[in-house]
Design a protein around this motif. Sequence first.
Motif, mmCIF file in Angstrom:
data_model
loop_
_atom_site.group_PDB
_atom_site.id
_atom_site.type_symbol
_atom_site.label_atom_id
_atom_site.label_comp_id
_atom_site.label_asym_id
_atom_site.label_seq_id
_atom_site.Cartn_x
_atom_site.Cartn_y
_atom_site.Cartn_z
ATOM 1 N N GLN A 1 0.809 -1.219 0.000
ATOM 2 C CA GLN A 1 0.000 0.000 0.000
ATOM 3 C C GLN A 1 0.844 1.272 0.000
ATOM 4 O O GLN A 1 0.299 2.371 -0.035
ATOM 5 C CB GLN A 1 -0.930 -0.004 1.220
ATOM 6 C CG GLN A 1 -1.972 -1.113 1.177
ATOM 7 C CD GLN A 1 -2.876 -1.128 2.392
ATOM 8 O OE1 GLN A 1 -2.633 -0.405 3.365
ATOM 9 N NE2 GLN A 1 -3.919 -1.937 2.356
ATOM 10 N N ARG B 1 -6.733 6.243 -7.129
ATOM 11 C CA ARG B 1 -7.742 5.417 -6.448
ATOM 12 C C ARG B 1 -9.154 5.765 -6.925
ATOM 13 O O ARG B 1 -9.962 4.873 -7.223
ATOM 14 C CB ARG B 1 -7.634 5.604 -4.929
ATOM 15 C CG ARG B 1 -8.461 4.603 -4.119
ATOM 16 C CD ARG B 1 -8.488 4.970 -2.644
ATOM 17 N NE ARG B 1 -9.276 6.169 -2.411
ATOM 18 C CZ ARG B 1 -10.603 6.179 -2.266
ATOM 19 N NH1 ARG B 1 -11.287 5.050 -2.327
ATOM 20 N NH2 ARG B 1 -11.245 7.314 -2.060
ATOM 21 N N ILE C 1 -10.776 -1.424 -3.325
ATOM 22 C CA ILE C 1 -10.356 -0.097 -3.800
ATOM 23 C C ILE C 1 -10.887 0.994 -2.877
ATOM 24 O O ILE C 1 -10.177 1.943 -2.532
ATOM 25 C CB ILE C 1 -10.834 0.142 -5.250
ATOM 26 C CG1 ILE C 1 -10.172 -0.856 -6.200
ATOM 27 C CG2 ILE C 1 -10.505 1.574 -5.695
ATOM 28 C CD1 ILE C 1 -10.743 -0.845 -7.610
ATOM 29 N N GLN C 2 -12.145 0.843 -2.463
ATOM 30 C CA GLN C 2 -12.744 1.841 -1.571
ATOM 31 C C GLN C 2 -11.998 1.926 -0.244
ATOM 32 O O GLN C 2 -11.828 3.013 0.319
ATOM 33 C CB GLN C 2 -14.214 1.504 -1.317
ATOM 34 C CG GLN C 2 -15.136 1.828 -2.485
ATOM 35 C CD GLN C 2 -16.571 1.411 -2.211
ATOM 36 O OE1 GLN C 2 -16.817 0.350 -1.636
ATOM 37 N NE2 GLN C 2 -17.518 2.235 -2.622
ATOM 38 N N GLU D 1 -4.402 9.405 -4.508
ATOM 39 C CA GLU D 1 -5.858 9.473 -4.369
ATOM 40 C C GLU D 1 -6.529 9.624 -5.731
ATOM 41 O O GLU D 1 -7.605 9.052 -5.976
ATOM 42 C CB GLU D 1 -6.237 10.639 -3.449
ATOM 43 C CG GLU D 1 -7.733 10.869 -3.269
ATOM 44 C CD GLU D 1 -8.468 9.725 -2.584
ATOM 45 O OE1 GLU D 1 -9.705 9.816 -2.454
ATOM 46 O OE2 GLU D 1 -7.824 8.730 -2.172
ATOM 47 N N LEU E 1 1.339 5.796 -7.353
ATOM 48 C CA LEU E 1 0.306 4.920 -6.793
ATOM 49 C C LEU E 1 0.977 3.702 -6.193
ATOM 50 O O LEU E 1 2.159 3.447 -6.436
ATOM 51 C CB LEU E 1 -0.727 4.508 -7.841
ATOM 52 C CG LEU E 1 -0.335 3.492 -8.921
ATOM 53 C CD1 LEU E 1 -1.594 2.898 -9.561
ATOM 54 C CD2 LEU E 1 0.536 4.095 -9.985
ATOM 55 N N ALA F 1 -9.653 4.482 -10.381
ATOM 56 C CA ALA F 1 -9.844 3.027 -10.401
ATOM 57 C C ALA F 1 -11.289 2.657 -10.072
ATOM 58 O O ALA F 1 -11.862 1.734 -10.669
ATOM 59 C CB ALA F 1 -8.887 2.362 -9.412
ATOM 60 N N LEU G 1 -8.850 1.045 0.350
ATOM 61 C CA LEU G 1 -7.394 1.122 0.212
ATOM 62 C C LEU G 1 -6.842 2.387 0.867
ATOM 63 O O LEU G 1 -7.287 3.494 0.577
ATOM 64 C CB LEU G 1 -7.013 1.095 -1.271
ATOM 65 C CG LEU G 1 -5.512 1.166 -1.597
ATOM 66 C CD1 LEU G 1 -4.774 -0.025 -0.998
ATOM 67 C CD2 LEU G 1 -5.300 1.223 -3.104
ATOM 68 N N LYS G 2 -5.884 2.211 1.745
ATOM 69 C CA LYS G 2 -5.226 3.330 2.422
ATOM 70 C C LYS G 2 -3.773 3.399 1.952
ATOM 71 O O LYS G 2 -2.914 2.672 2.448
ATOM 72 C CB LYS G 2 -5.281 3.152 3.947
ATOM 73 C CG LYS G 2 -6.684 2.977 4.521
ATOM 74 C CD LYS G 2 -7.532 4.225 4.330
ATOM 75 C CE LYS G 2 -8.910 4.052 4.972
ATOM 76 N NZ LYS G 2 -9.794 5.202 4.699
ATOM 77 N N GLN G 3 -3.510 4.248 1.000
ATOM 78 C CA GLN G 3 -2.153 4.386 0.481
ATOM 79 C C GLN G 3 -1.365 5.363 1.359
ATOM 80 O O GLN G 3 -1.925 6.312 1.891
ATOM 81 C CB GLN G 3 -2.194 4.867 -0.968
ATOM 82 C CG GLN G 3 -2.953 3.907 -1.888
ATOM 83 C CD GLN G 3 -3.005 4.376 -3.324
ATOM 84 O OE1 GLN G 3 -2.218 3.967 -4.158
ATOM 85 N NE2 GLN G 3 -3.962 5.238 -3.623
ATOM 86 N N LEU H 1 -2.664 -1.033 -5.744
ATOM 87 C CA LEU H 1 -3.632 -0.423 -6.655
ATOM 88 C C LEU H 1 -3.334 -0.820 -8.103
ATOM 89 O O LEU H 1 -4.259 -1.019 -8.896
ATOM 90 C CB LEU H 1 -3.621 1.102 -6.505
ATOM 91 C CG LEU H 1 -4.733 1.854 -7.252
ATOM 92 C CD1 LEU H 1 -6.104 1.276 -6.927
ATOM 93 C CD2 LEU H 1 -4.697 3.340 -6.926
#
Length: 575
Positions: A377, A445, A419-420, A442, A385, A448, A422-424, A389
């Motif tokens: 992540q 994301r 995807i919703q 973001e 990204l 995506a 996902l904490k990058q 992702l």
Amino acid sequence: MDADRRLAKALEAASDALQHLSMSPDLNCLDCTHIDRLLGRVVDLPTEGNQRNSRRNLLVIRQWMVTEGPGVVLLEVLGQLYWRLGELNSKQFEKFKATLQQHKSYLSLVQDTRTVNLVIQRIRHIQKSKADACQDFLCELSDTNGMKVDSPMAEMDSLPASSSSPTSPRSMHSMDSNSSQESGFVSLIKYVPSSTIWGGDMEQTLTDFYINGFCPGRTVATHSNTYLSYLQLANMCSSTRYALLSISASYICEYLPSQKDMYHQAELYYSTQALQALAAQISSGQHYEGAVATSMLLMHHAIINGEDSPLCWSCHANVFEIIPSESVDLHSDAALFMRAQLVLARTAQGSSQLQTTQFHSLEQNNWLDDVPQSDAQKVCAMLGLSPQLVSLISSVTSLAQDIASPNKLMCAQLLETQIQNLKQWTAETHTAEQEVLLTTAEAFRLAALIYLRCRIYGYTRFHPSILELSDSLNIVILSLPVKGSLYTALYPVWPLFIAAVTVNSDKRDRLYQRVVPIREGDKNTLPAVLKRISGTRIWLANQDATCQRRSGWWDEMLSPSSSTIALGRNLLCLG
């Protein structure tokens, strides 16, 4: 119910402000305390990482002022509206604006030249106040420390043309500092060596340019620059050294019209040498790490130069078919870069085309399985990204081509949830650079999510969820720099592509205007992408606005018959 209540409260705050303004016919007597406070923040947007939401809210206000007129900011006269608007999502904000546009008092406000003049006056007041405050503080420092403080204009004249980041040419030189010059370059190339050394050693000139001009424009990250790390590799691997020199010559040509032919010949020579050295080292089983790095650099070179080439830039991923899999690191930055280019390019291929495509092994293996979640992540400083992702986008495309799958919807919902949620993240500690990295991630994301819902669910750009997501993506993209020290190759081209085909024509034109400096700047992939989008304008305009869901429309959009321009044979690079 809560959403309706928030919208009602925002409209109530606007109504109160309009009533207050109507009772103050002489705008010169208006108390502008709250207006000035909001304008000050809109003009000078916060950059701290912990103020990302505030920045987005302020960008919404800023865009509202641009599109409907500066006078809208006067609705903050009572200090009630801004925080109410911060509670609204993009769909509610559009409803808010639409409701206001039905009120004559609002239309009178935004169309009144007096309100425009007042806002301009307040902005100039803020500008002067900040300048005066800075000058007062300088004088205070002068009084206490015996410093000499010149006039503000003298200080401005002595400032450099552009700021310098920790990785900029100001702090990194391969040659003596006297032989190089800062020229205020604001595009991808941040520096060009002094003209006094053009006739010297070509390899040294190209290396100097690579270090100080090319590499700083690859990423905003201050602690990690893969391209820069290849210099050490180039000392041990001749193919990497030749590839590095070739890509440097390719970019430097643009700055030397009188010597363009000479450097173009150098570009061809070094790229040929790189290919020959690469073949030799693979045949002898030597330095596979260098071979992968060389292939990545050659892919980069092909992407920016090979629009009309009979060979697609993707051919450089064939190195993974030749090198034994156990001898190559599939998690290296070079591997991730090449994989990401392929994954993003596949999103612009139709399902029928994907079904007949022979994929590279780099795209097919389960490369993310043995990567710790935290590392997966982490935002790649070279791409903008996270690896996770990249994998999720690839999975969406794979699902799109698997027409007969009975579990397609269930798989899509699982991907959507991933995807919703996902904490990058990034290890970057410098505030401005961190903000750019996280905002870019973001953008990917959000893009995506839009891609999945459009391609798998068949949601059209008129579907409420796509309208909301596209608005959010639009705001994020418009907030990213397009020139200056914080503009780099990380600029999210794929999210821009996704946004452009899922917004209305006005917002698409706004995106086009925003990226003019990129389009007219140094070599990059954006012009080809914009050309592809422009080819679909008529098709997009002819879509039924009442249709919110239509299976297969994404594939139809990608079809050559939907484009007014001939589509190239090679993959469209969206990285």
